[in-house]
Design an enzyme around this catalytic site. Sequence first.
Site, PDB file in Angstrom:
ATOM      1  CG  ASP A  20      -2.034  -1.258   1.302  1.00  0.00           C
ATOM      2  OD1 ASP A  20      -1.688  -1.863   0.208  1.00  0.00           O
ATOM      3  OD2 ASP A  20      -2.781  -1.170   1.956  1.00  0.00           O
ATOM      4  CG  ASP A  62      -6.735   0.397   1.402  1.00  0.00           C
ATOM      5  OD1 ASP A  62      -7.095  -1.139   1.577  1.00  0.00           O
ATOM      6  OD2 ASP A  62      -6.986   1.166   1.959  1.00  0.00           O
ATOM      7  CG  HIS A  64     -11.157   1.005   0.068  1.00  0.00           C
ATOM      8  ND1 HIS A  64     -11.084  -0.233   0.489  1.00  0.00           N
ATOM      9  CD2 HIS A  64     -10.332   1.735   1.018  1.00  0.00           C
ATOM     10  CE1 HIS A  64     -10.286  -0.347   1.462  1.00  0.00           C
ATOM     11  NE2 HIS A  64      -9.710   0.862   1.749  1.00  0.00           N
ATOM     12  CB  SER A  70     -12.985   1.029   6.141  1.00  0.00           C
ATOM     13  OG  SER A  70     -12.473   1.493   4.912  1.00  0.00           O
ATOM     14  CG  HIS A  81      -8.513   5.409   2.902  1.00  0.00           C
ATOM     15  ND1 HIS A  81      -9.438   5.063   3.839  1.00  0.00           N
ATOM     16  CD2 HIS A  81      -8.079   4.005   2.553  1.00  0.00           C
ATOM     17  CE1 HIS A  81      -9.427   4.046   4.174  1.00  0.00           C
ATOM     18  NE2 HIS A  81      -8.465   3.249   3.329  1.00  0.00           N
ATOM     19  CE  LYS A 106      -4.221  -4.080   1.114  1.00  0.00           C
ATOM     20  NZ  LYS A 106      -4.823  -3.095   2.016  1.00  0.00           N
ATOM     21  CD  GLU A 113     -10.450  -2.037   6.280  1.00  0.00           C
ATOM     22  OE1 GLU A 113     -10.359  -2.409   5.088  1.00  0.00           O
ATOM     23  OE2 GLU A 113     -10.550  -0.916   6.753  1.00  0.00           O
ATOM     24  CB  ALA A 141       0.295   2.022   8.159  1.00  0.00           C
ATOM     25  CB  CYS A 145      -2.209  -2.718   5.263  1.00  0.00           C
ATOM     26  SG  CYS A 145      -3.978  -2.385   5.225  1.00  0.00           S
TER      27      CYS A 145
HETATM   28  C1  VGL Z   1      -4.773   0.776   5.710  1.00  0.00           C
HETATM   29  C2  VGL Z   1      -6.139   1.987   7.187  1.00  0.00           C
HETATM   30  C3  VGL Z   1      -7.154   1.824   6.276  1.00  0.00           C
HETATM   31  C4  VGL Z   1      -3.380   0.540   5.424  1.00  0.00           C
HETATM   32  C5  VGL Z   1      -5.646   0.527   4.783  1.00  0.00           C
HETATM   33  O1  VGL Z   1      -2.916   0.358   4.326  1.00  0.00           O
HETATM   34  O2  VGL Z   1      -2.613   0.361   6.462  1.00  0.00           O
HETATM   35  N1  VGL Z   1      -4.879   1.702   6.913  1.00  0.00           N
HETATM   36  N2  VGL Z   1      -7.008   1.381   5.006  1.00  0.00           N
HETATM   37 ZN    ZN Z   2      -8.297   1.211   3.438  1.00  0.00          ZN
END
Ligand code: VGL
Ligand code: ZN
Length: 198
Positions: A20, A62, A64, A70, A81, A106, A113, A141, A145
């Site tokens: 990500d 990510d 979405h 989420s 996001h 994903k 989620e 992060a 993830c």
């Molecule tokens: C993530 C929060 C929401 C990540 C993704 O990539 O860590 N964190 N969606």
């Molecule tokens: Zn996300």
Amino acid sequence: MNAAPQNLRLHPGDALIIVDVQNDFLPGGALAVPRGDEVIPVLNEYISIFKDHNLPIIATRDWHPPNHCSFTEHGGIWPTHCIAESHGAAFASGLELPRDALLISKGTAFRSEAYSGFEQTHLADMLKEMKVCRVFVGGLATDYCVLNTVKDALQHSFEAYFLADASRAVDVNTGDGENAEREMNALGAQSVELIDPK
Ligand code: VGL
Ligand code: ZN
């Protein structure tokens, strides 16, 4: 430059998983990870090492729908996001992904989620098909993830390594990143770093 991660000799069966590294997770983005941009040059070094060894490189993203569960306005905990196809969902422009990097999208279903790159994707099958045994996971992060991708990798019986120098945490609560690393280590994922980072 060509140093393998910390005393580890890379060999066939190893793969790099970049988690990500997308605009929305960088400073200025919709869900900015503090110092998230610092992972880019480090990941570029890992990319060049894995490329030199002819080893597979996987990038998760990510991805979405606009009404993803989420998002706060749909009952979730995160600001909107990484909407599929948006600039925020694009990989960081400085990330030197090779042309043949394998992409895993994903969190594409609005109802669920998916922090882990293995959740509702073909990542595990793909890795097994390529005879991958060890995965080296870094990106954004650490406390979401990356953590969940490492945990699922272990669940799927891959040996997993956490790229500590190529990951940063959201740290919603102070220490989340450190706790995530401790959890990964306790589950059997070793933390590694480049021998001589720039
Ligand atoms: C993530 C929060 C929401 C990540 C993704 O990539 O860590 N964190 N969606
Ligand atoms: Zn996300």
